[in-house]
Design an enzyme around this catalytic site. Structure first.
Site, PDB file in Angstrom:
ATOM      1  N   SER A  94       0.773  -1.038   0.156  1.00 29.40           N
ATOM      2  CA  SER A  94      -0.168  -0.318   0.071  1.00 29.40           C
ATOM      3  C   SER A  94       0.961   1.146  -0.048  1.00 29.40           C
ATOM      4  O   SER A  94       1.838   1.240   0.819  1.00 29.40           O
ATOM      5  CB  SER A  94      -0.926   0.006   1.269  1.00 29.40           C
ATOM      6  OG  SER A  94      -1.855   1.294   1.248  1.00 29.40           O
ATOM      7  N   HIS A 108      -2.609   7.340  -4.545  1.00 30.53           N
ATOM      8  CA  HIS A 108      -2.646   6.064  -3.615  1.00 30.53           C
ATOM      9  C   HIS A 108      -2.900   4.909  -4.339  1.00 30.53           C
ATOM     10  O   HIS A 108      -3.484   4.906  -5.417  1.00 30.53           O
ATOM     11  CB  HIS A 108      -3.812   6.240  -2.684  1.00 30.53           C
ATOM     12  CG  HIS A 108      -4.624   4.999  -2.230  1.00 30.53           C
ATOM     13  ND1 HIS A 108      -5.527   4.309  -2.755  1.00 30.53           N
ATOM     14  CD2 HIS A 108      -4.115   4.347  -1.094  1.00 30.53           C
ATOM     15  CE1 HIS A 108      -5.726   3.097  -2.068  1.00 30.53           C
ATOM     16  NE2 HIS A 108      -5.122   3.060  -1.174  1.00 30.53           N
ATOM     17  N   VAL A 111      -2.470  -3.159  -3.552  1.00 34.29           N
ATOM     18  CA  VAL A 111      -2.463  -4.502  -4.123  1.00 34.29           C
ATOM     19  C   VAL A 111      -2.583  -5.381  -3.097  1.00 34.29           C
ATOM     20  O   VAL A 111      -1.588  -5.244  -2.223  1.00 34.29           O
ATOM     21  CB  VAL A 111      -1.689  -4.824  -5.389  1.00 34.29           C
ATOM     22  CG1 VAL A 111      -2.220  -4.134  -6.762  1.00 34.29           C
ATOM     23  CG2 VAL A 111      -0.214  -4.448  -5.351  1.00 34.29           C
ATOM     24  N   ARG A 112      -3.329  -6.357  -2.939  1.00 27.49           N
ATOM     25  CA  ARG A 112      -3.441  -7.414  -1.819  1.00 27.49           C
ATOM     26  C   ARG A 112      -3.962  -8.786  -2.116  1.00 27.49           C
ATOM     27  O   ARG A 112      -4.688  -8.966  -3.205  1.00 27.49           O
ATOM     28  CB  ARG A 112      -3.911  -6.611  -0.583  1.00 27.49           C
ATOM     29  CG  ARG A 112      -5.593  -6.368  -1.083  1.00 27.49           C
ATOM     30  CD  ARG A 112      -6.233  -5.603   0.065  1.00 27.49           C
ATOM     31  NE  ARG A 112      -7.664  -5.291  -0.339  1.00 27.49           N
ATOM     32  CZ  ARG A 112      -8.029  -4.288  -1.035  1.00 27.49           C
ATOM     33  NH1 ARG A 112      -7.021  -3.378  -1.616  1.00 27.49           N
ATOM     34  NH2 ARG A 112      -9.018  -4.036  -1.572  1.00 27.49           N
ATOM     35  N   HIS A 147      -6.381   7.355 -16.901  1.00 28.18           N
ATOM     36  CA  HIS A 147      -7.408   6.493 -17.030  1.00 28.18           C
ATOM     37  C   HIS A 147      -7.224   5.710 -18.365  1.00 28.18           C
ATOM     38  O   HIS A 147      -7.495   4.270 -18.382  1.00 28.18           O
ATOM     39  CB  HIS A 147      -8.990   7.150 -17.172  1.00 28.18           C
ATOM     40  CG  HIS A 147      -9.453   7.402 -15.835  1.00 28.18           C
ATOM     41  ND1 HIS A 147     -10.178   6.678 -15.278  1.00 28.18           N
ATOM     42  CD2 HIS A 147      -9.490   8.603 -15.051  1.00 28.18           C
ATOM     43  CE1 HIS A 147     -10.587   7.347 -13.974  1.00 28.18           C
ATOM     44  NE2 HIS A 147     -10.118   8.489 -14.109  1.00 28.18           N
TER      45      HIS A 147
END
Length: 301
Positions: A94, A108, A111-112, A147
């Site tokens: 993070s 910010h 990934v987890r 984007h």
């Protein structure tokens, strides 16, 4: 559940932390990350890395953690009540970067990977993460670039993925009490398990690796933009919204605190300097007032 899955996710995430830290240091050119290794009483630990007082970044943190426990915290079972009371393993990276120049957006990303088990319930695993952008003085070309990178990395996994996770991001990073989004969005996904570990893992990797491609060109374009006290004061005021979201709504903050995580690492995301002003209203037609137009979900591509 195979521990090999945890090991593979951990290996990728440790390397991702290293890569992001190296890239941020190179971009900053004036400061380096200081590592603070820690252990969690309930099981596991992590590496908190913080950069302070840099030439580009006033403060930034890039955290890696691998924690486990015998009881899932409430925030982790909100969408899976059948797993309440079960054991868990969670690993992730993070980061939050707070630039010095108000023309460079705050960002910010995380990934987890998560595994949970409970007697009598089928073991579960899932991925989550995303990245979002919080400008103070937005430039449309920057937002479109951000984007486009997000869309391009999603496309190999289905044409519906970017629109779905872009919408989820808009809805998640929303301050209900202010009736505005935290920034201009990006991607957000959680509970990702399409039944095929390799495909879900590959998508999480694409998001983690795509973050630098999305953010660093924006930093390069804006880091030399001249600014004065007015812009700086507006930046500090708008940072207050970041504080409000993280302390009121953010699930990651809640999970960290409820699971007995390291408080300093959890609250690392907060800006080093911030100000609040009662009933502030930007001057009509000013550059500051223009931000409000960007704090409403829209299609950027």
């Amino acid at each position: 559940m195979s521990s090999e899955q945890v090991e593979r996710a951990e290996h990728f995430l440790r390397n991702l932390q290293d890569r992001i830290c190296r890239t941020v240091e190179q971009m900053d050119g004036g400061a380096r990350f200081v590592e603070d290794a820690w252990t969690r009483a309930g099981g596991g630990g992590g590496r908190t890395r913080v950069l302070r007082d840099g030439a580009v970044f006033e403060q930034g943190g890039v955290n890696f953690s691998l924690v486990h426990g015998d009881r899932l915290p409430p925030s982790a079972t909100a969408h899976r009540p059948d797993l309440a009371g079960g054991s868990f393993v969670a690993t992730g990276v993070s980061l939050v970067l707070h630039p010095r120049n108000p023309y460079v957006p705050t960002t910010h990303a995380n990934v987890r990977y998560f595994e949970a088990s409970k007697p009598g319930v089928e073991p579960a695993w899932w991925f989550g993460g995303g990245f979002d952008l919080t400008p103070f003085y937005p430039f449309e070309e920057d937002v479109r670039h951000w984007h486009k990178v997000a869309c391009d990395l999603c496309t190999p996994y289905g044409t519906d993925v970017y629109p779905r996770y872009k919408k989820w991001c808009d809805e998640y990073f929303y301050l209900k009490h202010r009736d505005e989004t935290r920034g201009v969005g990006g991607l957000f996904f959680d509970d990702l398990n399409d039944g095929e570990f390799e495909r879900s893992f590959a998508f999480m990797q694409a998001v983690g690796e795509g973050f630098l491609d999305a953010y660093m060109p924006i930093v390069e374009r804006r880091k030399g933009t001249p600014f004065g006290e007015r812009e700086r004061e507006f930046q500090l005021y708008r940072r207050g919204r970041y504080v409000e979201f993280n302390l009121v709504y953010d699930r990651g903050t809640l999970f960290g605190l409820q699971s007995g995580g390291r408080t300093e690492s959890i609250l690392m995301s907060l800006p080093p300097r911030v100000r609040f002003e009662y009933a502030y209203q930007p001057e009509e037609g000013s550059a500051e007032a223009r931000l409000a137009d960007y704090l409403k979900p829209r299609e950027w591509l």
